[in-house]
Write an enzyme that holds these catalytic residues in place. Structure first.
Site, PDB file in Angstrom:
ATOM      1  N   SER A 231       6.016  25.489   8.632  1.00  0.00           N
ATOM      2  CA  SER A 231       5.322  26.006   7.464  1.00  0.00           C
ATOM      3  C   SER A 231       5.679  27.470   7.277  1.00  0.00           C
ATOM      4  O   SER A 231       5.505  28.281   8.193  1.00  0.00           O
ATOM      5  CB  SER A 231       3.807  25.848   7.641  1.00  0.00           C
ATOM      6  OG  SER A 231       3.124  26.491   6.599  1.00  0.00           O
ATOM      7  N   GLY A 233       4.330  29.414   4.830  1.00  0.00           N
ATOM      8  CA  GLY A 233       3.309  29.999   3.972  1.00  0.00           C
ATOM      9  C   GLY A 233       3.581  29.726   2.509  1.00  0.00           C
ATOM     10  O   GLY A 233       3.893  28.609   2.105  1.00  0.00           O
ATOM     11  N   ALA A 234       3.489  30.769   1.698  1.00  0.00           N
ATOM     12  CA  ALA A 234       3.663  30.616   0.256  1.00  0.00           C
ATOM     13  C   ALA A 234       5.078  30.200  -0.134  1.00  0.00           C
ATOM     14  O   ALA A 234       5.308  29.737  -1.256  1.00  0.00           O
ATOM     15  CB  ALA A 234       3.302  31.924  -0.452  1.00  0.00           C
ATOM     16  N   GLY A 236       6.878  27.738   1.277  1.00  0.00           N
ATOM     17  CA  GLY A 236       7.076  26.302   1.363  1.00  0.00           C
ATOM     18  C   GLY A 236       7.185  25.829   2.796  1.00  0.00           C
ATOM     19  O   GLY A 236       6.688  26.482   3.722  1.00  0.00           O
ATOM     20  N   GLY A 262      -2.540  23.958   7.008  1.00  0.00           N
ATOM     21  CA  GLY A 262      -1.455  23.470   7.855  1.00  0.00           C
ATOM     22  C   GLY A 262      -1.784  22.137   8.499  1.00  0.00           C
ATOM     23  O   GLY A 262      -0.906  21.281   8.667  1.00  0.00           O
ATOM     24  N   ASP A 263      -3.050  21.956   8.842  1.00  0.00           N
ATOM     25  CA  ASP A 263      -3.479  20.686   9.440  1.00  0.00           C
ATOM     26  C   ASP A 263      -3.421  19.563   8.409  1.00  0.00           C
ATOM     27  O   ASP A 263      -3.037  18.438   8.722  1.00  0.00           O
ATOM     28  CB  ASP A 263      -4.898  20.822   9.989  1.00  0.00           C
ATOM     29  CG  ASP A 263      -5.047  22.035  10.884  1.00  0.00           C
ATOM     30  OD1 ASP A 263      -4.105  22.336  11.633  1.00  0.00           O
ATOM     31  OD2 ASP A 263      -6.095  22.705  10.818  1.00  0.00           O
TER      32      ASP A 263
END
Length: 326
Positions: A231, A233-234, A236, A262-263
């Site tokens: 991941s 973040g913003a 992708g 994220g989960d």
């Protein structure tokens, strides 16, 4: 992509949360140190990364069982809240009280979290936890081991679980960091899910571009991970596996809370089969939906917009990360 292909098919998804929590989220207009801050909204949810995965899996209509040590009044409330959501719980009784965490969510999406350390597990409790995972994993499609280890558990504990899962024929997804992640890699987990900071920590160098993240993910595969779902973040998410590398993103106009996003992504990945670009689209759709919801609320199929996800095998390696990791 159809709803059927988003949800996938398969058996039970077992989650293991060694250090669960009771999460209290307060929505506040602003966070001013030293001042009285009046909340405009509040929620109380069962917490812990694996717990969140179970909640998202259940919301997707798949059967899930949550294995977690529980103790004291907070632990009893966690079990009660999970039961109210129709999630099967395989509790491991412990003497110490389950930790309580606090999150303060501001209107601009900034989240301040206060996480308690949690109880220390005795040798007998540690063995009971491992035995419970072994017993519950019979016939499981996936085992998702998530989060930090509580006091008492050695960094090699996740490695034991991975080896045990593979011996029983189950696939295992691992979402942890630091030494626990590095030690588990030797047992070849089927997928690991680091965020950008955890990925940088694992390889010991900063990440400034998407290409840097790809190289770091490839390094984790060389260290033992069969696939890496990273991941960013913003920016992708990346999926690096033996059949290829893909990058996917979705635009999110309003971020309400990133707790559990994220989960939710990991749950979306697993319910869609846990492999290939279709599972990556599901992961990004679940993560994007989760940040639009309050607290650690997990999205339902009605919240998902897979059509808004773009996925490509042409990786923008030179793209600078909006949130680089120094």
């Amino acid at each position: 992509m159809s709803e059927t292909s988003m949800s996938g098919t398969g058996g039970v998804i077992l989650t293991v949360t060694p250090n669960p929590s009771l999460d209290r989220t307060y929505e506040v207009p602003a966070l001013d140190r030293g001042e009285v801050v009046r909340a405009t909204g509040e929620r109380m949810d069962p917490g812990g990364k694996g717990v969140n995965v179970s909640c998202a899996v259940a919301a997707a209509g798949r059967r899930t069982v949550a294995v977690l040590p529980l103790g004291g009044a907070p632990g009893a409330l966690v079990a009660e809240l999970l039961d109210a959501q129709g999630i099967e719980v395989a509790p491991v009784p412990v003497a110490g009280a389950t930790r309580s965490n606090i999150a303060l969510a501001e209107p601009d999406g900034v989240l301040t979290k206060i996480n308690a350390p949690g109880p220390e597990l005795t040798a007998a409790e540690q063995e009971l936890l491992l035995d419970t995972v072994r017993e519950q994993s019979r016939g499981a499609d996936w085992i998702a081991c998530c989060g930090s280890l509580p006091r008492g558990l050695a960094p090699s504990w996740y490695a034991e679980v991975v080896a045990q899962a593979h011996a029983g024929g189950a696939r295992i997804a691992l979402d942890t960091s630091g030494r626990a992640l590095l030690e588990a890699l030797r047992e070849r987990p089927d997928v690991v899910k680091p965020n950008a900071e955890e990925l940088a920590e694992a390889v010991g160098r900063p990440l400034a571009t998407v290409g840097d993240a790809v190289k770091a993910a490839e390094e984790l595969r060389a260290m033992g991970a069969r696939a890496v779902l990273a991941s960013l973040g913003a920016d992708g998410q990346l999926l690096v596996e033996d059949t290829g590398t893909w990058f996917a993103s979705a635009r999110v106009d309003v971020v309400r809370s990133n707790v559990g996003a994220g989960d939710s992504s990991l749950a979306g990945f697993l319910v869609a089969g846990g492999r290939g670009p279709g599972a990556l689209v599901s992961a990004v759709a679940h993560g994007a939906a989760a940040v639009r919801l309050p607290g650690s609320v997990m999205p339902t199929p009605d919240d998902l917009d897979p059509a808004a996800v773009t996925v490509t095998a042409e990786i923008p390696t030179d793209r600078e990360l909006r949130e680089p990791v120094p």
